[in-house]
Write a protein that holds these residues in place. Structure first.
Motif, PDB file in Angstrom:
ATOM      1  N   VAL A   1      16.375 -15.494  53.095  1.00 27.26           N
ATOM      2  CA  VAL A   1      17.228 -16.675  53.184  1.00 27.26           C
ATOM      3  C   VAL A   1      17.044 -17.292  54.566  1.00 27.26           C
ATOM      4  N   LEU A   2      16.665 -18.587  54.577  1.00 18.83           N
ATOM      5  CA  LEU A   2      16.531 -19.225  55.889  1.00 18.83           C
ATOM      6  C   LEU A   2      17.911 -19.404  56.521  1.00 18.83           C
ATOM      7  N   ASN A   3      17.939 -19.687  57.802  1.00 16.35           N
ATOM      8  CA  ASN A   3      19.213 -19.888  58.493  1.00 16.35           C
ATOM      9  C   ASN A   3      19.736 -21.273  58.140  1.00 16.35           C
ATOM     10  N   ILE A   4      20.624 -21.314  57.168  1.00 14.25           N
ATOM     11  CA  ILE A   4      21.123 -22.571  56.620  1.00 14.25           C
ATOM     12  C   ILE A   4      21.845 -23.390  57.697  1.00 14.25           C
ATOM     13  N   ALA A   5      22.671 -22.739  58.485  1.00  7.57           N
ATOM     14  CA  ALA A   5      23.424 -23.456  59.517  1.00  7.57           C
ATOM     15  C   ALA A   5      22.495 -24.063  60.558  1.00  7.57           C
ATOM     16  N   HIS A   6      21.456 -23.335  60.944  1.00  8.82           N
ATOM     17  CA  HIS A   6      20.502 -23.863  61.923  1.00  8.82           C
ATOM     18  C   HIS A   6      19.729 -25.053  61.351  1.00  8.82           C
ATOM     19  N   LEU A   7      19.374 -24.973  60.070  1.00 13.51           N
ATOM     20  CA  LEU A   7      18.703 -26.110  59.443  1.00 13.51           C
ATOM     21  C   LEU A   7      19.602 -27.344  59.466  1.00 13.51           C
ATOM     22  N   LYS A   8      20.861 -27.151  59.081  1.00 18.84           N
ATOM     23  CA  LYS A   8      21.786 -28.279  59.026  1.00 18.84           C
ATOM     24  C   LYS A   8      22.141 -28.781  60.428  1.00 18.84           C
TER      25      LYS A   8
ATOM     26  N   GLY B   1      19.895 -29.159  62.686  1.00 18.66           N
ATOM     27  CA  GLY B   1      18.701 -29.822  63.199  1.00 18.66           C
ATOM     28  C   GLY B   1      17.855 -28.957  64.109  1.00 18.66           C
ATOM     29  N   LEU B   2      18.067 -27.642  64.074  1.00 20.96           N
ATOM     30  CA  LEU B   2      17.301 -26.726  64.926  1.00 20.96           C
ATOM     31  C   LEU B   2      16.010 -26.325  64.194  1.00 20.96           C
ATOM     32  N   TYR B   3      15.158 -27.308  63.992  1.00 20.35           N
ATOM     33  CA  TYR B   3      13.994 -27.107  63.129  1.00 20.35           C
ATOM     34  C   TYR B   3      12.978 -26.141  63.718  1.00 20.35           C
ATOM     35  N   ASN B   4      12.761 -26.197  65.019  1.00 24.00           N
ATOM     36  CA  ASN B   4      11.811 -25.269  65.638  1.00 24.00           C
ATOM     37  C   ASN B   4      12.267 -23.836  65.470  1.00 24.00           C
ATOM     38  N   GLU B   5      13.581 -23.610  65.618  1.00 22.77           N
ATOM     39  CA  GLU B   5      14.130 -22.262  65.471  1.00 22.77           C
ATOM     40  C   GLU B   5      13.974 -21.762  64.039  1.00 22.77           C
ATOM     41  N   VAL B   6      14.227 -22.647  63.082  1.00 24.65           N
ATOM     42  CA  VAL B   6      14.101 -22.263  61.672  1.00 24.65           C
ATOM     43  C   VAL B   6      12.650 -21.909  61.348  1.00 24.65           C
TER      44      VAL B   6
ATOM     45  N   GLU C   1      19.005 -22.312  49.369  1.00 23.66           N
ATOM     46  CA  GLU C   1      20.384 -22.581  48.937  1.00 23.66           C
ATOM     47  C   GLU C   1      20.596 -24.099  48.825  1.00 23.66           C
ATOM     48  N   CYS C   2      19.884 -24.674  47.860  1.00 23.55           N
ATOM     49  CA  CYS C   2      19.815 -26.131  47.718  1.00 23.55           C
ATOM     50  C   CYS C   2      21.176 -26.795  47.513  1.00 23.55           C
ATOM     51  N   SER C   3      22.111 -26.095  46.897  1.00 22.38           N
ATOM     52  CA  SER C   3      23.416 -26.708  46.637  1.00 22.38           C
ATOM     53  C   SER C   3      24.167 -27.033  47.922  1.00 22.38           C
ATOM     54  N   LEU C   4      23.755 -26.444  49.053  1.00 24.56           N
ATOM     55  CA  LEU C   4      24.411 -26.688  50.336  1.00 24.56           C
ATOM     56  C   LEU C   4      23.651 -27.703  51.193  1.00 24.56           C
ATOM     57  N   LEU C   5      22.530 -28.236  50.692  1.00 24.31           N
ATOM     58  CA  LEU C   5      21.660 -29.089  51.494  1.00 24.31           C
ATOM     59  C   LEU C   5      21.562 -30.497  50.920  1.00 24.31           C
ATOM     60  N   THR C   6      21.296 -31.445  51.797  1.00 19.44           N
ATOM     61  CA  THR C   6      20.949 -32.792  51.360  1.00 19.44           C
ATOM     62  C   THR C   6      19.482 -32.808  50.934  1.00 19.44           C
ATOM     63  N   ASP C   7      19.074 -33.868  50.240  1.00 17.20           N
ATOM     64  CA  ASP C   7      17.669 -33.966  49.854  1.00 17.20           C
ATOM     65  C   ASP C   7      16.765 -33.987  51.085  1.00 17.20           C
TER      66      ASP C   7
ATOM     67  N   GLU D   1      17.298 -32.512  53.905  1.00 14.66           N
ATOM     68  CA  GLU D   1      17.227 -31.141  54.426  1.00 14.66           C
ATOM     69  C   GLU D   1      16.333 -30.263  53.558  1.00 14.66           C
ATOM     70  N   LYS D   2      16.342 -30.497  52.249  1.00 17.79           N
ATOM     71  CA  LYS D   2      15.455 -29.738  51.357  1.00 17.79           C
ATOM     72  C   LYS D   2      13.991 -30.048  51.661  1.00 17.79           C
ATOM     73  N   VAL D   3      13.690 -31.310  51.869  1.00 19.67           N
ATOM     74  CA  VAL D   3      12.324 -31.703  52.211  1.00 19.67           C
ATOM     75  C   VAL D   3      11.910 -31.070  53.536  1.00 19.67           C
ATOM     76  N   MET D   4      12.802 -31.091  54.522  1.00 17.85           N
ATOM     77  CA  MET D   4      12.500 -30.474  55.811  1.00 17.85           C
ATOM     78  C   MET D   4      12.305 -28.969  55.663  1.00 17.85           C
ATOM     79  N   ALA D   5      13.125 -28.327  54.857  1.00 16.51           N
ATOM     80  CA  ALA D   5      12.975 -26.885  54.627  1.00 16.51           C
ATOM     81  C   ALA D   5      11.622 -26.574  54.000  1.00 16.51           C
ATOM     82  N   CYS D   6      11.168 -27.424  53.095  1.00 18.51           N
ATOM     83  CA  CYS D   6       9.837 -27.249  52.505  1.00 18.51           C
ATOM     84  C   CYS D   6       8.761 -27.350  53.578  1.00 18.51           C
ATOM     85  N   LYS D   7       8.870 -28.363  54.416  1.00 21.13           N
ATOM     86  CA  LYS D   7       7.891 -28.594  55.470  1.00 21.13           C
ATOM     87  C   LYS D   7       7.825 -27.405  56.427  1.00 21.13           C
ATOM     88  N   LEU D   8       8.983 -26.938  56.859  1.00 18.75           N
ATOM     89  CA  LEU D   8       9.039 -25.837  57.820  1.00 18.75           C
ATOM     90  C   LEU D   8       8.510 -24.545  57.205  1.00 18.75           C
TER      91      LEU D   8
END
Length: 243
Positions: free
Chosen positions: A107-114, A116-121, A146-152, A154-161
């Motif tokens: 599980v990625l760090n959902i709070a860090h993604l939200k 904007g700590l993209y480098n950390e994620v 955990e897509c239900s907690l993310l915006t679209d 954020e989902k795209v960014m999670a894919c990229k990372l």
């Protein structure tokens, strides 16, 4: 093992064996007893699914039960919230491999993604990927969003990372939050990753053969379910009716 699916996915073009090899059978309920885990592993061997996904404390048991069956053993890392420290996730991943796991759903760090700590994620995912593959080169790493907690966005960014970090799969959900796999999310995740580099796993609230097929049609390569017998038995019955 990744089952090669037909170009056009439908009830008519799929076989029960193909469907089984798309399934990661989940044995993750917190109250699940050792006897239930053992019985679940026997079921996975019987139905010849791709893998069983167990709690990290059950990896040794699953590995023993499934040795020589052709069913891979997987487990979860940082489950279910993703908020343990990176060092702990890395340790958990390596311990799971030593216990017999060959697939890791982290599980990625959902709070860090939200936040904007993209480098950390990205760095956390890459540290786990690098450590796991150094220990076991063929280890398969799946990143749970955990897509239900993310915006679209954020989902795209999670894919990229995840793709930049070398993950093998991106995955919709843990099955323990506010939602499960949706067709819209699967299409977005497939469109946001390179299919030559990154595969997609649908997980959460997939309970029927029809929805499993919809998920495959939307771009999923693996399907996390806990109702394997109902799905495969339904598939066999429908194929027999078509014969």
């Amino acid at each position: 093992m990744l089952m090669e699916l037909p170009a056009k996915i439908s009830l008519e073009t799929l076989t029960p064996e193909m469907v089984a090899k798309t399934i990661d059978h989940a044995l993750l309920r917190p109250e699940m007893t050792i006897d239930e885990v053992i019985e679940g592993c026997r079921l996975c061997a019987k139905y010849q699914v791709a893998s069983v996904c167990v709690k990290s404390c059950d990896v040794l048991i699953a590995a023993k039960q499934l040795q020589g069956t052709g069913v891979d053993v997987g487990t979860v890392i940082g489950f279910p919230h993703g908020n343990t420290s990176t060092k702990v996730k890395v340790f958990e991943a390596l311990q799971a491999i030593d216990d017999g796991a060959v697939e890791l759903d982290m599980v990625l760090n959902i709070a860090h993604l939200k936040s904007g700590l993209y480098n950390e994620v990205r760095e956390e995912i890459q540290l786990i990927v690098d450590a796991a593959k150094a220990r076991l080169p063929n280890c398969c790493i799946k990143v749970i969003f955990e897509c239900s907690l993310l915006t679209d966005e954020e989902k795209v960014m999670a894919c990229k990372l995840s793709e930049e970090a070398g993950a093998d799969y991106v995955k919709t959900s843990t099955g323990f939050s506010t939602g499960g796999a949706t067709i819209a999310d699967l299409k977005l995740m497939r469109a946001s990753t390179d299919p030559k580099k990154t595969r997609v796993k649908a997980s959460g609230r997939i309970r029927t053969l029809d929805y499993l097929i919809e998920c495959l049609q939307a771009g999923a390569d693996r399907i996390g379910v806990s109702v394997t017998p109902a799905i495969i038995d339904d598939m066999r019955a429908r194929k027999a009716a078509l014969a």
